[in-house]
Design a protein around this motif. Structure first.
Motif, PDB file in Angstrom:
ATOM      1  N   ILE A 151       3.825   9.457  13.854  1.00  0.00           N
ATOM      2  CA  ILE A 151       3.003   8.633  12.903  1.00  0.00           C
ATOM      3  C   ILE A 151       1.349   8.521  13.537  1.00  0.00           C
ATOM      4  O   ILE A 151       0.693   9.083  12.715  1.00  0.00           O
ATOM      5  CB  ILE A 151       3.662   7.497  12.497  1.00  0.00           C
ATOM      6  N   LEU A 152       1.231   7.687  14.419  1.00  0.00           N
ATOM      7  CA  LEU A 152      -0.074   7.544  14.910  1.00  0.00           C
ATOM      8  C   LEU A 152      -0.712   8.600  15.238  1.00  0.00           C
ATOM      9  O   LEU A 152      -2.044   8.837  14.580  1.00  0.00           O
ATOM     10  CB  LEU A 152      -0.184   6.230  15.867  1.00  0.00           C
ATOM     11  N   THR A 153      -0.202   9.339  16.116  1.00  0.00           N
ATOM     12  CA  THR A 153      -1.065  10.494  16.819  1.00  0.00           C
ATOM     13  C   THR A 153      -1.331  11.451  15.798  1.00  0.00           C
ATOM     14  O   THR A 153      -2.663  11.809  15.566  1.00  0.00           O
ATOM     15  CB  THR A 153      -0.656  11.100  17.792  1.00  0.00           C
ATOM     16  N   SER A 179       0.848  -1.264   0.026  1.00  0.00           N
ATOM     17  CA  SER A 179       0.046  -0.109  -0.137  1.00  0.00           C
ATOM     18  C   SER A 179       0.952   1.272   0.076  1.00  0.00           C
ATOM     19  O   SER A 179       0.224   2.450   0.181  1.00  0.00           O
ATOM     20  CB  SER A 179      -0.919  -0.143   1.212  1.00  0.00           C
ATOM     21  N   TYR A 180       2.116   1.067  -0.081  1.00  0.00           N
ATOM     22  CA  TYR A 180       3.268   2.077  -0.033  1.00  0.00           C
ATOM     23  C   TYR A 180       3.421   2.427   1.390  1.00  0.00           C
ATOM     24  O   TYR A 180       4.422   2.907   1.579  1.00  0.00           O
ATOM     25  CB  TYR A 180       2.936   3.363  -0.992  1.00  0.00           C
ATOM     26  N   ALA A 181       2.378   2.557   2.216  1.00  0.00           N
ATOM     27  CA  ALA A 181       2.660   2.924   3.587  1.00  0.00           C
ATOM     28  C   ALA A 181       3.089   4.472   3.601  1.00  0.00           C
ATOM     29  O   ALA A 181       4.043   4.563   4.555  1.00  0.00           O
ATOM     30  CB  ALA A 181       3.303   1.853   4.382  1.00  0.00           C
ATOM     31  N   LEU A 182       2.789   5.356   2.833  1.00  0.00           N
ATOM     32  CA  LEU A 182       3.243   6.751   3.261  1.00  0.00           C
ATOM     33  C   LEU A 182       2.672   7.277   4.132  1.00  0.00           C
ATOM     34  O   LEU A 182       1.502   6.945   4.821  1.00  0.00           O
ATOM     35  CB  LEU A 182       3.163   7.596   1.743  1.00  0.00           C
ATOM     36  N   TYR A 183       3.131   8.292   4.782  1.00  0.00           N
ATOM     37  CA  TYR A 183       2.770   8.966   6.055  1.00  0.00           C
ATOM     38  C   TYR A 183       2.010  10.142   5.547  1.00  0.00           C
ATOM     39  O   TYR A 183       2.331  10.991   5.013  1.00  0.00           O
ATOM     40  CB  TYR A 183       3.708   9.458   6.900  1.00  0.00           C
ATOM     41  N   PRO A 227      -4.179   1.986   8.528  1.00  0.00           N
ATOM     42  CA  PRO A 227      -3.349   0.854   7.843  1.00  0.00           C
ATOM     43  C   PRO A 227      -2.263   0.310   8.800  1.00  0.00           C
ATOM     44  O   PRO A 227      -1.464   1.196   9.064  1.00  0.00           O
ATOM     45  CB  PRO A 227      -2.958   0.909   6.549  1.00  0.00           C
ATOM     46  N   GLY A 228      -2.137  -0.766   9.275  1.00  0.00           N
ATOM     47  CA  GLY A 228      -1.201  -1.496   9.867  1.00  0.00           C
ATOM     48  C   GLY A 228       0.348  -1.197   9.325  1.00  0.00           C
ATOM     49  O   GLY A 228       1.574  -1.071   9.852  1.00  0.00           O
TER      50      GLY A 228
END
Lengths: 334, 276, 288
Positions: free
Chosen positions: B188-190, A83-87, B167-168
């Motif tokens: 990241i999460l917050t 999913s690329y997992a970009l921030y 997404p994890g």
């Protein structure tokens, strides 16, 4: 450096062993593709190497040191996710700089590396955008950029192209291959698409149910598949299989013939059948021929300009040197 | 809606909905209006609706006589404090359950929810007794703790459902990029969960602000928030309608405004994610 | 998706919440159970020893018990009936195309944000007061005798007040549920020749059944515990003493902690019966 050795590693989720004891050697600079149907354990294997999952037993060795207990961040590997997992809340620049920031690099050094990576990946104009404002291909490049700047010992790719449309996929395939040519860093690439495997890999690892079916170069797998599974999985269109009387003639339980190794004629040949569907691609024509005694239609690859029509009776002849023979265990007979 | 509606139909809908909406809102509207009347106008017969001499006198009197600011301050501290404390405890717990689920995660979530269903009156005396023993009776600290505990299940549930939508892989990417657990949650999460955390915050402030069992039973004078302030009007001062209205308006105004912002999240929060 | 490392981190990060809630549940619950088997009168001799199930028997056999159960059921049932029926109708209306939908929505939701003590007082004094209340003026305008709401129609008054507070909740949830209904389903039914009433009965209502169940269960849990509305209106007089209020009076007003605790245990059991059904639904949703 980027030499990775898997030594008798296993992985179980609860009582279910998804990867039975497995050995694998990945050499420095190699482009290795793990390929197999979904659920074959290829992604799990990649995550074990990344350190995102613990191995249940066995050892993972990276560049001569035992990395089994080392957390993912310290293994010196970079990963590009499906999913690329970009921030999403960071600009492209910040995304690419994130691993550098975590490593404690100063701002100037971060910027220099980000700019260099952006240039390689044609992202310079997009550095201030958010991932949400980018196209699929651009996002993919950002994910790769984030991996490159770390100068990892090896890149791990988890089905990186599966979210792209067909045309873009071909482009990105080339770009990743070119990147490998220029960086010469070890890459481990997971895909379920055997075309990607054949076109990109130095070495293909075919997996099924957590077990390595065969390891070899694309052409080795194509020419000498070790068993029926590999034979059927590698190559497109799929290999045709014949059993019973067809096979016993060749002293085998099953014989396999690739569509490109069958010649077709109106007048004479070894086996006869009726043409069902024919697909004209211009360069090639695929004929699906119903042969009595064979359960699935036999696929034949022919030249672009052939005059066969639905319902025609045709005769097929296999190239005798290109017949693959398998015993009743499905193993190749030499 | 996929198709066009006749203007006539839309007009009827609009009239009906507005009529009912205003009817439902009327008690609040009436309270606000009355708060600007003199006491005489407030009970005039027939009642006056808009045409009266608007005055702010009631607000001044209420503030002066019952020290509204002190109650307001108590409400702010108790509602805000209990919510913030709940978030600080709830975020790590929700992270654990959303991203490192185990076989027991579901049981733990359900159990947490079940503590919310414990009727307060069933444990009133023990809490009362413990509060006396610990010197927490009529203190803001004590009330903050209790409200934090009764809302903690909702906080964790809401955060959990929001975190589940992240997404994890993104957190794993951060881990691969060298982020520690703290950095992963902080950087990241917050930031990604800001909308979810904000609505959790908002809803729980509202719930804590309006809580009217523990705030009435565990406070006397010092720590009493606005719920108790209003309850003190129940008699005989309640007969002074204009002042009662002014006090009421001040007690509900802050939360009405917050509530309008959080109406969408309300559904998810109050149904524990069962309706989205 | 986890390693040994992240699992142990997860356990540590969950610990504060789990420990706090466990303490919050177990300590008072144990104490309530303990007191319920004692004769315990803090102002009249304190701990007077174990009495077995005496308190449980006395609580149930007291003349106040059955009326309080009945009052509780009437209030909970009445409010549920009103909020669900009006909530369904209102949510369907609000789902229609109109001008100013957002504002109407806000108007309808507003009562939910009013603190219970405020709504109880406002209704009690400004609407239901037999002399100066708006209802009194309204009744007089039609030449009728004003009603002494909180003494003559006390239960109805409380049901009205509480329904006003909870109608927004029911409406909002049902509206959310309606909006998740695929409009093509309704169009298909229309094509199949179903008149509006049939579409409501065969498509909309079944679609809402889950949301209605959830509203019923959640409201029941909150309604069983209503307190402030009674506290500031009737103080439990005129037949408005619910089970919750009766226990409150036993514990804090007459300081009979043993008896009140036994009542508390009954209330806990009652709430748990409702809770089990709610948790089933929520739990199922968790798997999806």
């Amino acid at each position: 450096m980027g030499q990775i050795t898997l030594n008798q590693i296993t992985k179980s989720f609860g009582d279910v062993q998804v990867i039975p004891p497995l050995d694998l050697q990945i050499n420095d600079g190699e482009f290795v593709v793990f390929v197999g149907p979904s659920g074959c354990g290829k992604s799990t294997l990649l995550r074990l190497i990344a350190g995102l999952e613990d191995v249940s037993s066995g050892a993972i060795d990276i560049d001569g040191t035992d990395a089994t207990e080392i957390p993912p961040a310290k293994r010196g590997l970079a990963m590009v996710f499906q999913s690329y997992a970009l921030y999403p809340h960071m600009s492209v620049r910040k995304n690419i700089a994130f691993p550098l920031r975590m490593a404690g690099l100063d701002k100037a050094a971060q910027d220099a590396k980000v700019d260099a990576a952006a240039k390689v990946l044609n992202l310079t104009d997009y550095l201030d955008r958010r991932p949400g404002q980018l196209s699929g291909g651009q996002r993919q490049r950002v994910a790769i950029g984030r991996a490159i700047v770390r100068e990892p010992a090896a890149f791990l790719f988890d089905e990186p192209l599966s979210n792209l449309d067909a045309a873009l996929r071909v482009n990105m395939r080339l770009e990743i291959s070119e990147l490998h040519q220029s960086l010469k860093t070890t890459m481990i690439y997971v895909t379920h698409d055997q075309v990607e495997a054949m076109t990109m890999a130095d070495k293909i690892v075919v997996l099924q149910a957590g077990v390595i079916e065969q390891v070899g170069s694309p052409l080795e797998l194509y020419h000498t598949p070790r068993n029926r599974f590999v034979a059927g999985f590698i190559g497109s269109p799929k290999m045709n299989f014949f059993m019973g009387a067809f096979a016993s003639e060749y002293n085998a339980a099953t014989i396999g013939v690739r569509p490109e190794h069958l010649s077709v004629s109106h007048t004479d040949g070894k086996w006869s059948g009726k043409v069902g569907v024919s697909e004209h691609l211009g360069s090639d024509t695929f004929l699906y021929v119903e042969v009595d005694g064979v359960s699935e239609p036999v696929t034949v690859r022919s030249t672009g300009e052939v005059g066969f029509r639905h319902g025609d009776t045709v005769h097929l002849t296999p190239d005798p040197d290109k017949i693959h023979r398998f015993d009743n265990q499905g193993l190749r007979i030499q | 809606m996929a198709r066009a509606v006749t203007p006539r139909r839309k007009t009827i809908n609009t009239l009906a909905a507005w009529a009912i909406g205003l009817l439902i809102f009327f008690p609040i509207l009436w309270t606000i209006l009355t708060s600007f009347k003199t006491e005489a106008q407030a009970i005039s017969d027939p009642p006056v609706f808009l045409f009266f001499d608007w005055t702010l006198e009631n607000y001044a009197v209420v503030q002066e006589r019952s020290d509204y600011m002190r109650f307001l301050w108590n409400s702010v501290i108790i509602a805000g404090g209990s919510t913030l404390l709940g978030i600080v405890i709830g975020v790590p717990a929700a992270w654990s359950m959303a991203f490192v689920p185990s076989k027991r995660t579901k049981d733990i979530l359900m159990w947490m929810l079940s503590t919310k269903m414990l009727p307060a009156v069933g444990v009133l005396y023990p809490i009362y007794l413990l509060f006396i023993k610990l010197g927490l009776l009529d203190t803001r600290v004590g009330l903050t703790l209790v409200l934090m505990l009764i809302n903690l299940p909702i906080i964790i549930w809401m955060l959990y459902t929001y975190f589940k939508e992240i997404p994890g892989e993104i957190l794993e990417a951060a881990r691969m990029d060298g982020a520690t657990l703290k950095e992963e949650i902080l950087y990241i999460l917050t930031p990604m969960a800001v909308p979810g955390i904000a609505s959790t915050l908002l809803l729980n402030i509202i719930l804590a602000w309006n809580e009217a069992f523990w705030t009435l039973n565990l406070t006397a004078a010092k720590a009493a928030p606005l719920t108790a302030f209003i309850a003190s009007y129940s008699s005989p001062e309640g007969l002074f309608y204009a002042k009662l209205s002014a006090a009421s308006t001040m007690a509900i105004a802050p939360i009405l405004i917050l509530g309008w912002f959080s109406q969408k999240q309300l559904v998810r929060g109050l149904t524990f994610g069962a309706v989205k | 998706m986890a390693t040994q490392h992240s699992r142990s981190a997860a356990r540590i990060m969950m610990a504060p919440a789990v420990v706090l809630l466990l303490g919050w549940m177990l300590v008072p619950l144990t104490m309530t159970l303990y007191f319920s088997f004692k004769k315990y009168l803090p102002l009249r001799g304190g701990d007077l020893g174990w009495v077995g199930f005496d308190n449980y028997v006395r609580f149930v056999s007291s003349s106040a018990f059955w009326p309080s159960v009945q009052t509780t059921l009437v209030i909970v049932g009445g409010v549920l009936l009103i909020t669900i029926i009006l909530g369904v109708l209102l949510s369907i209306l609000l789902d229609q195309p109109m001008w100013g939908q957002g504002i109407v929505r806000i108007l309808v939701i507003a009562p939910f944000f009013v603190m219970p003590t405020v709504s109880a007082l406002v209704w009690k004094n400004m609407f239901m007061d037999p002399v100066n209340g708006l209802f009194a003026h309204l009744w007089e305008a039609f030449g009728a005798q004003p009603v002494e709401w909180l003494s003559d129609a006390s239960l109805l008054s409380i049901i009205i007040i509480v329904s006003w507070q909870w109608l927004p909740f029911a409406t909002l949830i049902l509206l959310t549920a309606i909006q998740s209904l695929d409009s093509e389903q309704l169009e298909a039914a229309e094509m199949d020749g179903a008149p509006p009433l049939a579409r409501f009965g065969f498509i909309i209502l079944p679609h809402l059944s889950r949301a209605i169940t959830i509203v019923i269960l959640i409201q029941t849990i909150f309604l069983l515990a209503i307190f402030a509305e009674i506290f500031v209106t009737t103080g439990g007089a005129f037949g408005t003493r619910t089970l919750t209020y009766l226990i409150f009076q036993r514990v804090l007003e007459s300081q009979n902690v043993g008896l009140g605790s036994a009542g508390g245990v009954y209330a806990i059991i009652l709430a748990n019966i409702v809770a089990i059904f709610l948790m089933r639904i929520v739990g199922k949703n968790l798997d999806a």
